[in-house]
Design a protein around this motif. Structure first.
Motif, PDB file in Angstrom:
ATOM      1  N   LYS A   6       0.846  -1.201   0.000  1.00 58.79           N
ATOM      2  CA  LYS A   6       0.000   0.000   0.000  1.00 58.79           C
ATOM      3  C   LYS A   6       0.878   1.246   0.000  1.00 58.79           C
ATOM      4  CE  LYS A   6      -3.810  -2.285   2.396  1.00 58.79           C
ATOM      5  NZ  LYS A   6      -4.580  -2.407   3.658  1.00 58.79           N
ATOM      6  N   ILE A   7       1.978   1.195   0.755  1.00 60.80           N
ATOM      7  CA  ILE A   7       2.917   2.322   0.756  1.00 60.80           C
ATOM      8  C   ILE A   7       3.585   2.446  -0.610  1.00 60.80           C
ATOM      9  CG2 ILE A   7       5.147   3.086   1.700  1.00 60.80           C
ATOM     10  CD1 ILE A   7       4.160   2.051   4.437  1.00 60.80           C
ATOM     11  N   LYS A   8       3.941   1.316  -1.209  1.00 67.10           N
ATOM     12  CA  LYS A   8       4.561   1.364  -2.541  1.00 67.10           C
ATOM     13  C   LYS A   8       3.593   1.941  -3.566  1.00 67.10           C
ATOM     14  CE  LYS A   8       7.454  -1.478  -5.553  1.00 67.10           C
ATOM     15  NZ  LYS A   8       8.007  -2.829  -5.777  1.00 67.10           N
ATOM     16  N   SER A   9       2.323   1.578  -3.456  1.00 62.45           N
ATOM     17  CA  SER A   9       1.309   2.136  -4.350  1.00 62.45           C
ATOM     18  C   SER A   9       1.232   3.653  -4.204  1.00 62.45           C
ATOM     19  CB  SER A   9      -0.053   1.506  -4.056  1.00 62.45           C
ATOM     20  OG  SER A   9      -1.072   2.106  -4.825  1.00 62.45           O
ATOM     21  N   GLN A  10       1.261   4.126  -2.971  1.00 63.86           N
ATOM     22  CA  GLN A  10       1.233   5.569  -2.742  1.00 63.86           C
ATOM     23  C   GLN A  10       2.491   6.231  -3.292  1.00 63.86           C
ATOM     24  OE1 GLN A  10      -1.254   7.695  -1.418  1.00 63.86           O
ATOM     25  NE2 GLN A  10       0.204   9.097  -2.381  1.00 63.86           N
ATOM     26  N   LEU A  11       3.626   5.583  -3.139  1.00 65.21           N
ATOM     27  CA  LEU A  11       4.870   6.101  -3.702  1.00 65.21           C
ATOM     28  C   LEU A  11       4.733   6.334  -5.204  1.00 65.21           C
ATOM     29  CD1 LEU A  11       7.996   6.351  -4.317  1.00 65.21           C
ATOM     30  CD2 LEU A  11       8.096   3.860  -4.078  1.00 65.21           C
ATOM     31  N   LEU A  12       4.255   5.328  -5.939  1.00 64.63           N
ATOM     32  CA  LEU A  12       4.135   5.453  -7.390  1.00 64.63           C
ATOM     33  C   LEU A  12       3.080   6.489  -7.770  1.00 64.63           C
ATOM     34  CD1 LEU A  12       4.411   1.674  -8.326  1.00 64.63           C
ATOM     35  CD2 LEU A  12       6.197   3.420  -8.440  1.00 64.63           C
ATOM     36  N   HIS A  13       2.023   6.579  -6.980  1.00 65.61           N
ATOM     37  CA  HIS A  13       0.984   7.596  -7.202  1.00 65.61           C
ATOM     38  C   HIS A  13       1.586   8.993  -7.059  1.00 65.61           C
ATOM     39  CE1 HIS A  13      -3.463   8.850  -6.325  1.00 65.61           C
ATOM     40  NE2 HIS A  13      -2.812   9.782  -6.976  1.00 65.61           N
ATOM     41  N   THR A  14       2.329   9.209  -5.988  1.00 70.24           N
ATOM     42  CA  THR A  14       2.952  10.514  -5.745  1.00 70.24           C
ATOM     43  C   THR A  14       3.934  10.866  -6.856  1.00 70.24           C
ATOM     44  OG1 THR A  14       2.720  10.349  -3.346  1.00 70.24           O
ATOM     45  CG2 THR A  14       4.435  11.826  -4.171  1.00 70.24           C
ATOM     46  N   VAL A  15       4.731   9.883  -7.264  1.00 69.04           N
ATOM     47  CA  VAL A  15       5.733  10.129  -8.312  1.00 69.04           C
ATOM     48  C   VAL A  15       5.065  10.561  -9.607  1.00 69.04           C
ATOM     49  CG1 VAL A  15       7.387   8.964  -9.816  1.00 69.04           C
ATOM     50  CG2 VAL A  15       7.541   8.678  -7.345  1.00 69.04           C
ATOM     51  N   ARG A  16       4.021   9.849 -10.003  1.00 72.65           N
ATOM     52  CA  ARG A  16       3.339  10.225 -11.244  1.00 72.65           C
ATOM     53  C   ARG A  16       2.729  11.617 -11.140  1.00 72.65           C
ATOM     54  NH1 ARG A  16       2.498   4.653 -12.526  1.00 72.65           N
ATOM     55  NH2 ARG A  16       3.108   4.348 -14.701  1.00 72.65           N
ATOM     56  N   ASP A  17       2.066  11.895 -10.026  1.00 71.74           N
ATOM     57  CA  ASP A  17       1.491  13.224  -9.831  1.00 71.74           C
ATOM     58  C   ASP A  17       2.574  14.300  -9.895  1.00 71.74           C
ATOM     59  OD1 ASP A  17      -1.036  12.205  -9.585  1.00 71.74           O
ATOM     60  OD2 ASP A  17      -1.157  12.421  -7.409  1.00 71.74           O
ATOM     61  N   PHE A  18       3.709  14.018  -9.265  1.00 70.28           N
ATOM     62  CA  PHE A  18       4.813  14.995  -9.253  1.00 70.28           C
ATOM     63  C   PHE A  18       5.285  15.294 -10.674  1.00 70.28           C
ATOM     64  CE2 PHE A  18       9.317  15.979  -9.363  1.00 70.28           C
ATOM     65  CZ  PHE A  18       9.438  16.993  -8.434  1.00 70.28           C
ATOM     66  N   ILE A  67       8.078   4.751 -15.706  1.00 73.59           N
ATOM     67  CA  ILE A  67       8.118   3.835 -14.553  1.00 73.59           C
ATOM     68  C   ILE A  67       7.921   2.439 -15.118  1.00 73.59           C
ATOM     69  CG2 ILE A  67       7.083   3.204 -12.352  1.00 73.59           C
ATOM     70  CD1 ILE A  67       6.018   6.080 -12.147  1.00 73.59           C
ATOM     71  N   ALA A  68       8.978   1.625 -15.058  1.00 72.41           N
ATOM     72  CA  ALA A  68       8.894   0.327 -15.719  1.00 72.41           C
ATOM     73  C   ALA A  68       9.965  -0.623 -15.193  1.00 72.41           C
ATOM     74  CB  ALA A  68       9.051   0.502 -17.233  1.00 72.41           C
ATOM     75  N   GLN A  69       9.861  -1.884 -15.614  1.00 73.79           N
ATOM     76  CA  GLN A  69      10.827  -2.905 -15.220  1.00 73.79           C
ATOM     77  C   GLN A  69      12.163  -2.719 -15.931  1.00 73.79           C
ATOM     78  OE1 GLN A  69       7.687  -3.682 -14.843  1.00 73.79           O
ATOM     79  NE2 GLN A  69       7.505  -5.184 -13.213  1.00 73.79           N
ATOM     80  N   ILE A  70      13.236  -3.071 -15.235  1.00 75.07           N
ATOM     81  CA  ILE A  70      14.554  -3.211 -15.824  1.00 75.07           C
ATOM     82  C   ILE A  70      15.094  -4.581 -15.424  1.00 75.07           C
ATOM     83  CG2 ILE A  70      15.062  -0.742 -15.873  1.00 75.07           C
ATOM     84  CD1 ILE A  70      16.801  -1.209 -13.350  1.00 75.07           C
ATOM     85  N   PHE A  71      16.079  -5.080 -16.177  1.00 68.10           N
ATOM     86  CA  PHE A  71      16.588  -6.430 -15.964  1.00 68.10           C
ATOM     87  C   PHE A  71      18.114  -6.406 -15.925  1.00 68.10           C
ATOM     88  CE2 PHE A  71      12.578  -6.498 -18.177  1.00 68.10           C
ATOM     89  CZ  PHE A  71      11.826  -7.430 -17.475  1.00 68.10           C
ATOM     90  N   ARG A  72      18.685  -6.981 -14.880  1.00 65.43           N
ATOM     91  CA  ARG A  72      20.137  -7.040 -14.729  1.00 65.43           C
ATOM     92  C   ARG A  72      20.547  -8.479 -14.441  1.00 65.43           C
ATOM     93  NH1 ARG A  72      22.192  -1.707 -13.545  1.00 65.43           N
ATOM     94  NH2 ARG A  72      20.872  -0.340 -14.813  1.00 65.43           N
TER      95      ARG A  72
END
Length: 439
Positions: free
Chosen positions: A145-157, A216-221
């Motif tokens: 839920k915190i991670k969801s809020q993080l991504l929400h805030t980032v997109r809004d920003f 905001i997307a996946q990366i692979f290493r």
């Protein structure tokens, strides 16, 4: 199935069932968290994504079919319950539900693969093998839920600051930064790779005139590591902006992280309480430490480091012992940075590159990029790479590439900071490391 689910729909999540609903009829739907059968009275805790509510069943005062259904309940079965809200001081939210109708929507097999009440704690591998049950625990779901809020805030920003969201390919023909840390795949009759970064595509977008972009997307290493901080698939928050340098994008990053901290503290208070974790809001810009001073600090802590070395794990810990919270590490040696990082004109051994650290954890890397075609080809060659392998990338630099800068943030590592997690696997729904490819 006939009954509640077909005739009605859930009226309330459990967190909204409170004394204001006294004597009202409601419908809740969720999982059976706990059952206490005292003979003459049965207490059942029903859990949904928002919390728990108590269903109280006095055996002599409910309909026989209700009592029969209650006695058939198994832990973690999915149920629908219609009932009347009553005050109950010792129950969650100070209320209980007196059931008038109970329907078992789907019974859970027994025994369970793990205990979601956490009375019996499980190791991380056991938890990940049954992640669907693990996430039913409040302490785990709170992280996401915190991670969801993080991504929400980032997109809004980003949107509020004039950025355009883009989506770049994750199937690529060549490495972003060279090296061997790539997952090769068969792409019809040729070899391809999973993208380790959207870096080259972000820079191409600067030539397109879109000016300020984010993804905001996946990366692979394909790194063969076994640490608490690395995964082979991760979520990266990336941005690139034209007519800016490293100092400009550092300010953007500082502002974004600060907004994430503010929003998490304000909007995820319940989740932070469950995790027993607090967030401190910085009272100003993040401190800045240049690479030269960092080397001195690290050596003063008894960890040997020569100028030009990348930070070892011991060096990161030594620096993190000195620096509290977030801080920028700047003026990195050009030799250990990728080919697209702009060198310092006055001292080309140093670059306009930076990392954002949280104590001993790297959160982000960024830089002013090289925008001149000839210099870029020169740096690609110096790194032992073949410019011909970067043809479509280099082409964008021949026809009007503006000065630009950008960064990438590890969303999973940032979630570690926000939730107080010590293992990055805690912050990813279905983590991928060198040993785990399921579920």
């Amino acid at each position: 199935m006939q009954g509640l689910l077909n005739e009605w729909r859930r009226t309330h999540y459990t967190k909204n069932v409170n004394v204001d609903l006294k004597d009202e009829e409601i419908i809740i739907m969720g999982w059976v968290h706990e059952i206490r059968d005292l003979g003459g009275i049965i207490f059942v805790l029903i859990r949904d994504r928002e919390g728990m509510v108590q269903v109280t069943v006095p055996a002599k005062h409910v309909a026989p079919e209700v009592l029969e259904a209650i006695r058939k309940l198994r832990k973690e079965s999915v149920v629908a319950i219609r009932g009347i809200v009553q005050e109950a001081g010792k129950a969650p939210n100070g209320v209980e539900i007196l059931p008038e109708e109970v329907e078992i929507l789907n019974p859970a097999n027994q025994p369970l693969p793990m205990d979601p009440t956490e009375k019996v704690r499980a190791e991380i591998d056991t938890r990940l093998d049954s992640r669907f049950i693990d996430i039913r625990k409040a302490s785990v779901s709170s992280i996401f839920k915190i991670k969801s809020q993080l991504l929400h805030t980032v997109r809004d920003f980003f949107y509020e600051n004039g950025f355009i969201e883009i989506n770049t390919p994750k199937l690529v023909a060549s490495a972003t930064e060279g090296g061997t840390e790539l997952f090769p795949i068969t792409y019809f009759e040729r070899e391809a790779f999973l993208g380790q970064s959207p870096q080259l595509y972000k820079q191409i977008m600067m030539s397109s005139g879109m000016d300020k972009v984010f993804e905001i997307a996946q990366i692979f290493r394909a790194e063969e590591h076994d640490t608490l901080r690395h995964l082979n698939e991760a979520i990266s928050i990336d941005m690139e902006a034209s007519f800016m340098d490293d100092k400009d994008v550092m300010k953007i990053l500082n502002n974004m992280i600060t907004q994430v901290l503010i929003d998490t503290k304000e909007k995820c208070n319940n989740e932070l309480t469950i995790l027993e974790h607090d967030i401190t809001i910085p009272d100003g810009p993040f401190p800045v430490v240049n690479y030269d001073d960092a080397v001195d600090i690290i050596n003063s802590k008894g960890v040997e480091m020569e100028w030009g070395d990348d930070l070892s794990r011991a060096a990161e810990k030594a620096l993190g012992d000195t620096m509290d919270g977030f801080y920028f590490l700047t003026e990195w040696p050009s030799e250990i940075k990728p080919f697209y990082v702009m060198p310092n004109k006055e001292d080309p051994t140093k670059s306009h590159a930076f990392d954002l650290m949280y104590k001993d954890l790297e959160i982000s890397s960024g830089a002013t990029r090289i925008h001149q075609y000839d210099l870029l080809v020169e740096k690609i060659t110096e790194k032992g790479l073949n410019p011909d392998a970067f043809g479509s990338y280099l082409k964008a630099f021949e026809y009007g590439m503006p000065p630009h800068a950008g960064w990438g943030v590890g969303a999973d590592r940032l979630t570690m900071v926000l939730t107080g997690s010590n293992n990055i696997r805690e912050t990813v729904l279905f983590p991928r490391d060198r040993h785990r490819l399921t579920p």
